[in-house]
Design a protein around this motif. Structure first.
Motif, mmCIF file in Angstrom:
data_model
loop_
_atom_site.group_PDB
_atom_site.id
_atom_site.type_symbol
_atom_site.label_atom_id
_atom_site.label_comp_id
_atom_site.label_asym_id
_atom_site.label_seq_id
_atom_site.Cartn_x
_atom_site.Cartn_y
_atom_site.Cartn_z
ATOM 1 N N ILE A 1 5.251 9.290 12.920
ATOM 2 C CA ILE A 1 6.007 8.525 12.272
ATOM 3 C C ILE A 1 5.154 7.430 11.634
ATOM 4 C CG2 ILE A 1 8.091 6.981 11.992
ATOM 5 C CD1 ILE A 1 8.962 9.420 12.814
ATOM 6 N N CYS A 2 5.116 7.239 10.158
ATOM 7 C CA CYS A 2 4.172 6.458 9.587
ATOM 8 C C CYS A 2 4.464 5.040 9.917
ATOM 9 C CB CYS A 2 3.837 6.556 8.132
ATOM 10 S SG CYS A 2 5.229 5.984 6.950
ATOM 11 N N ALA A 3 3.467 3.867 9.659
ATOM 12 C CA ALA A 3 3.600 2.745 10.026
ATOM 13 C C ALA A 3 4.683 1.965 9.184
ATOM 14 C CB ALA A 3 2.392 1.873 9.939
ATOM 15 N N PHE A 4 5.028 2.483 7.887
ATOM 16 C CA PHE A 4 5.977 1.799 7.192
ATOM 17 C C PHE A 4 7.321 2.192 7.583
ATOM 18 C CE2 PHE A 4 8.879 1.987 3.708
ATOM 19 C CZ PHE A 4 8.786 0.734 2.805
ATOM 20 N N CYS A 5 7.594 3.643 8.041
ATOM 21 C CA CYS A 5 8.965 4.088 8.762
ATOM 22 C C CYS A 5 9.207 3.102 9.712
ATOM 23 C CB CYS A 5 8.972 5.344 8.914
ATOM 24 S SG CYS A 5 9.260 6.334 7.235
ATOM 25 N N ARG A 6 8.146 2.852 10.742
ATOM 26 C CA ARG A 6 8.630 2.422 11.848
ATOM 27 C C ARG A 6 8.674 0.683 11.671
ATOM 28 N NH1 ARG A 6 3.318 2.191 14.504
ATOM 29 N NH2 ARG A 6 2.364 3.866 13.198
ATOM 30 N N ARG B 1 0.748 -1.316 -0.208
ATOM 31 C CA ARG B 1 -0.008 0.126 -0.168
ATOM 32 C C ARG B 1 0.734 1.395 0.189
ATOM 33 N NH1 ARG B 1 -2.856 -3.078 3.401
ATOM 34 N NH2 ARG B 1 -2.109 -2.326 5.206
ATOM 35 N N TYR B 2 1.963 1.247 0.979
ATOM 36 C CA TYR B 2 2.778 2.334 0.822
ATOM 37 C C TYR B 2 3.560 2.510 -0.297
ATOM 38 C CZ TYR B 2 6.690 5.173 2.813
ATOM 39 O OH TYR B 2 7.545 6.213 2.829
ATOM 40 N N LEU B 3 4.130 1.562 -0.656
ATOM 41 C CA LEU B 3 4.920 1.659 -2.048
ATOM 42 C C LEU B 3 4.212 2.106 -3.266
ATOM 43 C CD1 LEU B 3 7.752 -1.049 -1.342
ATOM 44 C CD2 LEU B 3 7.708 1.550 -1.291
ATOM 45 N N GLU C 1 1.455 14.465 8.031
ATOM 46 C CA GLU C 1 2.484 13.912 7.017
ATOM 47 C C GLU C 1 3.381 13.103 7.987
ATOM 48 O OE1 GLU C 1 3.660 17.039 4.168
ATOM 49 O OE2 GLU C 1 1.654 17.290 3.824
ATOM 50 N N CYS C 2 4.111 12.210 7.650
ATOM 51 C CA CYS C 2 5.132 11.586 8.349
ATOM 52 C C CYS C 2 6.395 12.236 8.548
ATOM 53 C CB CYS C 2 5.600 10.193 7.808
ATOM 54 S SG CYS C 2 6.927 9.372 8.526
ATOM 55 N N GLU C 3 6.860 12.708 9.916
ATOM 56 C CA GLU C 3 8.202 13.298 9.748
ATOM 57 C C GLU C 3 9.245 12.964 9.032
ATOM 58 O OE1 GLU C 3 8.997 13.980 14.188
ATOM 59 O OE2 GLU C 3 7.146 15.326 14.171
ATOM 60 N N ARG C 4 9.323 11.535 8.964
ATOM 61 C CA ARG C 4 10.337 11.147 8.280
ATOM 62 C C ARG C 4 10.428 10.943 6.747
ATOM 63 N NH1 ARG C 4 12.597 6.708 10.664
ATOM 64 N NH2 ARG C 4 12.268 7.386 12.704
ATOM 65 N N CYS C 5 9.358 10.522 6.249
ATOM 66 C CA CYS C 5 9.019 10.321 4.752
ATOM 67 C C CYS C 5 8.195 11.168 4.038
ATOM 68 C CB CYS C 5 8.985 8.956 4.368
ATOM 69 S SG CYS C 5 6.974 8.600 5.154
ATOM 70 N N GLY C 6 7.214 11.920 4.824
ATOM 71 C CA GLY C 6 6.269 12.878 4.220
ATOM 72 C C GLY C 6 4.934 12.177 3.659
HETATM 73 ZN ZN ZN Z 1 6.972 7.537 7.111
#
Ligand code: ZN
Ligand code: AMP
Length: 300
Positions: A286-291, A138-140, A274-279
């Protein structure tokens, strides 16, 4: 058995539609069902670029084939999950399909994005492979749409997939999932692409027939991690219902969409940040994918 349209010899009987079709009339029926889905849910227009997520299986390649035939502006997106031979073969099917038709295919690697392929991700997280895999897909898909300027992502989910997902959600009364189950999800944030399922009116048997008649070379094997998944049990239950009562799957799904779905719709909209890491969008910081990527990195 005669074709309901022209009286020629039929190749396929569709009991739920009380019809049988010869090859040309079946292909026309199939394309019209896709066109009806696109129109009814205003999925996309011919002026928009559509990113078609292709797994190498019959459904998504059949979908891409129809959209190319209907002159939509499409590119394919293949996500390499790194699931051994299964991924190698399914990627080759997508590349061959795109090359034969002269259409662009974007390939994105889960291992590169997360730090490990799906089988390693499963070991590290000790959660079922499908949970990290589904999240990553979903993320990609959304990331590829944003990076390459596509307003909408189309997937090959068919009637059987959608009915099985619905049964799964009902069995556990997952009201959040019920509110989100739809052939077309709008964009609720500027960094979120629309998601659409133009095959939701067509059964798995019909997409298999379409792929066969159009000589589409697809990967027949299922993902090795899908074996024994509850979604397969749900599909089997619904297929038994369909055998004794043609149209059961259709009535279950369409009845929900037309009569019941609205009851699960939320009054308040979920606030997206927006995720602080990836936007990319998230309900937290922080989004679930970055975690997930952090978890994978920590343990390797
Ligand atoms: Zn993220
Ligand atoms: P599944 O979740 O495997 O039943 O797949 C549902 C839909 O998701 C497919 O019809 C594709 O549109 C998309 N999809 C699944 N796997 C991939 C993949 N590896 N790359 C791109 N799209 C995929």
């Amino acid at each position: 058995m005669k074709c309901t349209k022209c009286g020629d010899t039929a190749i396929l009987e569709l009991r739920r539609h009380n019809a049988a079709f010869c090859t040309p009339d079946f292909l026309t029926f199939f394309r019209r069902q896709v066109a009806a889905a696109v129109r009814k849910h205003r999925m996309f227009t011919r002026d928009e670029r559509v990113l078609v997520a292709v797994s190498g299986g019959k459904d998504s390649l059949a979908l891409w084939d129809v959209l190319i035939e209907e002159s939509y502006q499409t590119s394919g997106l293949y996500l390499d999950l790194g699931i051994h031979d299964y991924s190698v073969e399914s990627k080759a099917k997508c590349e061959a399909f795109a090359a034969a038709r002269g259409v662009p295919l974007i390939v994105s690697s889960v291992a590169e994005a997360v730090g490990a392929p799906v089988p390693v991700m499963q070991k590290v997280t000790r959660r079922p492979a499908c949970s990290g895999c589904g999240l990553s897909k979903r993320y990609l898909m959304n990331k590829a749409a944003l990076d390459h300027g596509f307003p909408v992502v189309a997937t090959g989910h068919n009637l059987d997939d959608e009915a099985a997902t619905l049964l799964g959600s009902v069995m556990q009364w997952q009201t959040d999932a019920l509110s989100r189950q739809s052939p077309a999800l709008p964009s609720t944030h500027r960094r979120l692409a629309r998601r659409v399922k133009p095959l939701y009116r067509l059964s798995e048997r019909e997409t298999a027939a379409y792929a066969f008649l159009r000589k589409i070379d697809y990967i027949v094997e299922e993902c090795p991690f899908a074996r024994g998944a509850t979604s397969i049990a749900h599909k089997e239950i619904l297929s038994r219902m369909e055998a004794v009562s043609p149209g059961a799957k259709h009535n279950f799904l369409f009845g929900f969409l037309e009569k019941a779905r609205a009851a699960f719709e939320r009054s308040e909209t979920v606030r997206l940040e927006e995720c602080e890491r990836c936007g990319q969008v998230t309900t937290g910081t922080i989004c679930a994918f970055c975690r997930l990527a952090d978890e994978v990195k920590r343990s390797s």
